[in-house]
Design a protein around this motif. Structure first.
Motif, PDB file in Angstrom:
ATOM      1  N   THR A 113       0.768  -1.154   0.080  1.00  0.00           N
ATOM      2  CA  THR A 113       0.082  -0.107  -0.005  1.00  0.00           C
ATOM      3  C   THR A 113       0.977   1.290   0.094  1.00  0.00           C
ATOM      4  OG1 THR A 113      -0.082  -0.167   2.545  1.00  0.00           O
ATOM      5  CG2 THR A 113      -1.955  -1.030   1.001  1.00  0.00           C
ATOM      6  N   PRO A 114       1.432   1.617  -1.071  1.00  0.00           N
ATOM      7  CA  PRO A 114       2.543   2.643  -1.149  1.00  0.00           C
ATOM      8  C   PRO A 114       1.473   4.090  -1.064  1.00  0.00           C
ATOM      9  CG  PRO A 114       2.209   1.723  -3.452  1.00  0.00           C
ATOM     10  CD  PRO A 114       1.739   0.831  -2.343  1.00  0.00           C
ATOM     11  N   GLU A 115       0.297   4.157  -1.637  1.00  0.00           N
ATOM     12  CA  GLU A 115      -0.574   5.096  -1.573  1.00  0.00           C
ATOM     13  C   GLU A 115      -0.860   5.484  -0.052  1.00  0.00           C
ATOM     14  OE1 GLU A 115      -3.066   1.658  -1.706  1.00  0.00           O
ATOM     15  OE2 GLU A 115      -1.450   2.222  -2.763  1.00  0.00           O
ATOM     16  N   GLU A 116      -0.682   4.710   0.860  1.00  0.00           N
ATOM     17  CA  GLU A 116      -1.154   5.089   2.412  1.00  0.00           C
ATOM     18  C   GLU A 116       0.153   5.667   3.136  1.00  0.00           C
ATOM     19  OE1 GLU A 116      -3.881   4.529   4.004  1.00  0.00           O
ATOM     20  OE2 GLU A 116      -4.866   4.219   1.850  1.00  0.00           O
ATOM     21  N   VAL A 117       1.247   5.859   2.324  1.00  0.00           N
ATOM     22  CA  VAL A 117       2.542   6.354   3.031  1.00  0.00           C
ATOM     23  C   VAL A 117       2.656   7.926   2.993  1.00  0.00           C
ATOM     24  CG1 VAL A 117       5.081   6.236   3.419  1.00  0.00           C
ATOM     25  CG2 VAL A 117       3.646   4.139   2.878  1.00  0.00           C
ATOM     26  N   VAL A 118       2.810   8.452   4.148  1.00  0.00           N
ATOM     27  CA  VAL A 118       3.206   9.970   4.058  1.00  0.00           C
ATOM     28  C   VAL A 118       4.503  10.387   3.944  1.00  0.00           C
ATOM     29  CG1 VAL A 118       2.434  12.217   5.500  1.00  0.00           C
ATOM     30  CG2 VAL A 118       0.885  10.545   5.431  1.00  0.00           C
ATOM     31  N   LEU A 119       5.186   9.794   4.558  1.00  0.00           N
ATOM     32  CA  LEU A 119       6.592  10.225   4.750  1.00  0.00           C
ATOM     33  C   LEU A 119       7.635   8.854   5.260  1.00  0.00           C
ATOM     34  CD1 LEU A 119       8.383  13.080   5.203  1.00  0.00           C
ATOM     35  CD2 LEU A 119       7.949  12.541   7.303  1.00  0.00           C
ATOM     36  N   CYS A 120       8.914   8.996   4.628  1.00  0.00           N
ATOM     37  CA  CYS A 120       9.904   7.783   4.883  1.00  0.00           C
ATOM     38  C   CYS A 120      10.835   8.590   5.491  1.00  0.00           C
ATOM     39  CB  CYS A 120      10.335   7.244   3.483  1.00  0.00           C
ATOM     40  SG  CYS A 120      11.479   5.830   3.764  1.00  0.00           S
ATOM     41  N   VAL A 121      11.485   7.967   6.472  1.00  0.00           N
ATOM     42  CA  VAL A 121      12.604   8.564   7.228  1.00  0.00           C
ATOM     43  C   VAL A 121      13.635   7.582   7.379  1.00  0.00           C
ATOM     44  CG1 VAL A 121      13.505   9.649   9.660  1.00  0.00           C
ATOM     45  CG2 VAL A 121      10.904   9.858   8.853  1.00  0.00           C
ATOM     46  N   LEU A 122      14.779   7.935   6.622  1.00  0.00           N
ATOM     47  CA  LEU A 122      16.025   7.029   6.503  1.00  0.00           C
ATOM     48  C   LEU A 122      17.288   7.635   7.102  1.00  0.00           C
ATOM     49  CD1 LEU A 122      15.856   5.958   2.967  1.00  0.00           C
ATOM     50  CD2 LEU A 122      15.623   4.704   4.942  1.00  0.00           C
ATOM     51  N   PRO A 123      17.723   6.928   8.075  1.00  0.00           N
ATOM     52  CA  PRO A 123      19.030   7.528   8.625  1.00  0.00           C
ATOM     53  C   PRO A 123      20.323   7.330   7.607  1.00  0.00           C
ATOM     54  CG  PRO A 123      18.589   5.360   9.785  1.00  0.00           C
ATOM     55  CD  PRO A 123      17.494   5.566   8.732  1.00  0.00           C
ATOM     56  N   THR A 124      21.224   8.006   7.733  1.00  0.00           N
ATOM     57  CA  THR A 124      22.646   7.866   7.158  1.00  0.00           C
ATOM     58  C   THR A 124      23.210   6.356   7.280  1.00  0.00           C
ATOM     59  OG1 THR A 124      23.876   8.842   8.553  1.00  0.00           O
ATOM     60  CG2 THR A 124      23.044  10.408   6.596  1.00  0.00           C
ATOM     61  N   ARG A 182      22.469  15.857  -0.195  1.00  0.00           N
ATOM     62  CA  ARG A 182      21.100  16.112   0.327  1.00  0.00           C
ATOM     63  C   ARG A 182      21.189  16.406   1.778  1.00  0.00           C
ATOM     64  NH1 ARG A 182      16.555  13.575  -1.969  1.00  0.00           N
ATOM     65  NH2 ARG A 182      15.445  15.060  -0.444  1.00  0.00           N
ATOM     66  N   PRO A 183      20.214  17.321   2.378  1.00  0.00           N
ATOM     67  CA  PRO A 183      20.573  17.762   3.709  1.00  0.00           C
ATOM     68  C   PRO A 183      20.076  16.443   4.646  1.00  0.00           C
ATOM     69  CG  PRO A 183      18.821  18.864   2.597  1.00  0.00           C
ATOM     70  CD  PRO A 183      19.468  18.119   1.631  1.00  0.00           C
ATOM     71  N   VAL A 184      20.727  16.549   5.820  1.00  0.00           N
ATOM     72  CA  VAL A 184      20.408  15.441   6.887  1.00  0.00           C
ATOM     73  C   VAL A 184      20.215  16.127   7.846  1.00  0.00           C
ATOM     74  CG1 VAL A 184      21.734  13.585   8.394  1.00  0.00           C
ATOM     75  CG2 VAL A 184      22.381  13.905   5.957  1.00  0.00           C
ATOM     76  N   ILE A 185      18.864  15.710   8.635  1.00  0.00           N
ATOM     77  CA  ILE A 185      18.337  16.578   9.864  1.00  0.00           C
ATOM     78  C   ILE A 185      19.127  15.844  11.162  1.00  0.00           C
ATOM     79  CG2 ILE A 185      16.305  16.812  11.091  1.00  0.00           C
ATOM     80  CD1 ILE A 185      14.911  16.782   8.551  1.00  0.00           C
ATOM     81  N   GLN A 186      19.484  16.527  11.713  1.00  0.00           N
ATOM     82  CA  GLN A 186      20.089  16.076  13.268  1.00  0.00           C
ATOM     83  C   GLN A 186      18.822  15.866  14.116  1.00  0.00           C
ATOM     84  OE1 GLN A 186      23.592  15.683  13.610  1.00  0.00           O
ATOM     85  NE2 GLN A 186      23.877  16.530  11.439  1.00  0.00           N
ATOM     86  N   LEU A 187      18.652  14.672  14.434  1.00  0.00           N
ATOM     87  CA  LEU A 187      17.442  14.381  15.493  1.00  0.00           C
ATOM     88  C   LEU A 187      17.971  14.782  16.636  1.00  0.00           C
ATOM     89  CD1 LEU A 187      16.272  10.823  14.399  1.00  0.00           C
ATOM     90  CD2 LEU A 187      15.063  12.859  14.247  1.00  0.00           C
ATOM     91  N   PRO A 188      17.267  15.601  17.584  1.00  0.00           N
ATOM     92  CA  PRO A 188      17.476  16.042  19.088  1.00  0.00           C
ATOM     93  C   PRO A 188      17.658  15.062  19.971  1.00  0.00           C
ATOM     94  CG  PRO A 188      15.161  16.874  18.394  1.00  0.00           C
ATOM     95  CD  PRO A 188      15.754  15.867  17.090  1.00  0.00           C
ATOM     96  N   ILE A 189      18.464  15.226  20.820  1.00  0.00           N
ATOM     97  CA  ILE A 189      18.772  14.185  21.875  1.00  0.00           C
ATOM     98  C   ILE A 189      17.801  14.140  22.981  1.00  0.00           C
ATOM     99  CG2 ILE A 189      20.487  13.565  23.763  1.00  0.00           C
ATOM    100  CD1 ILE A 189      22.503  14.552  22.021  1.00  0.00           C
TER     101      ILE A 189
END
Length: 162
Positions: free
Chosen positions: A51-62, A155-162
């Motif tokens: 069901t790819p149509e149900e996905v809003v966002l994908c989060v991938l770590p480096t 591509r920018p990489v977002i630093q997740l807060p601790i």
């Protein structure tokens, strides 16, 4: 009365890194609470396959240097998401992502990793247009950031807060 909307270039310049970090943290933790979060590479791939149509966002770590298997899987997953118009946000740490997904009890747990997280659509949000996934304001903010960063290299990489 006419109201001027910012152009794409102006909008892209307005992104604040600190706000991006906190927004992503909020979106992932809210999706976890709402049971709209799929963590792990294999569960994410299985969900996307059906069901790819149900996905809003994908989060991938480096990916870590020397981890060729995970790198290849992440590249293929990014390509799949790109083909299906799913925004992919890259983050700095699989350990932090695992913590926010709830698969780890400590934020600096080096034994626990999350190679991927996908956020599915919120069925409680009203559908306004056909073929448009309803999103919260925070999810829309991250999607706008993704669209602005498509032309950026690297591509920018977002630093997740601790």
């Amino acid at each position: 009365m006419c109201v001027a909307r910012p152009t794409i270039e102006e909008k892209c310049k307005m992104f604040n890194r600190h706000k991006l970090e906190n927004t992503l943290k909020h979106v992932v933790t809210k999706a976890k609470i709402d049971r709209r979060l799929v963590c792990g590479l294999l569960p994410a791939i299985a969900f996307l396959e059906n069901t790819p149509e149900e996905v809003v966002l994908c989060v991938l770590p480096t990916t870590r240097p020397g981890d060729a298997t995970t790198h290849i899987q992440a590249v293929l997953l990014q390509a799949f998401c790109y083909e299906n118009y799913i925004p992919v946000i890259q983050v700095d740490s699989s350990e932090k992502l695992a913590y926010y997904c709830g698969t780890s009890t400590k934020i600096k747990d080096t034994t626990s990793h999350c190679n991927c997280a996908i956020i599915t659509r919120d069925v409680s949000l009203p559908v306004t247009e056909i073929d448009v996934i309803p999103m919260s304001d925070h999810e829309q903010f991250l999607t706008d950031f993704y669209e602005c960063s498509l032309e950026m290299y690297p591509r920018p990489v977002i630093q997740l807060p601790i």
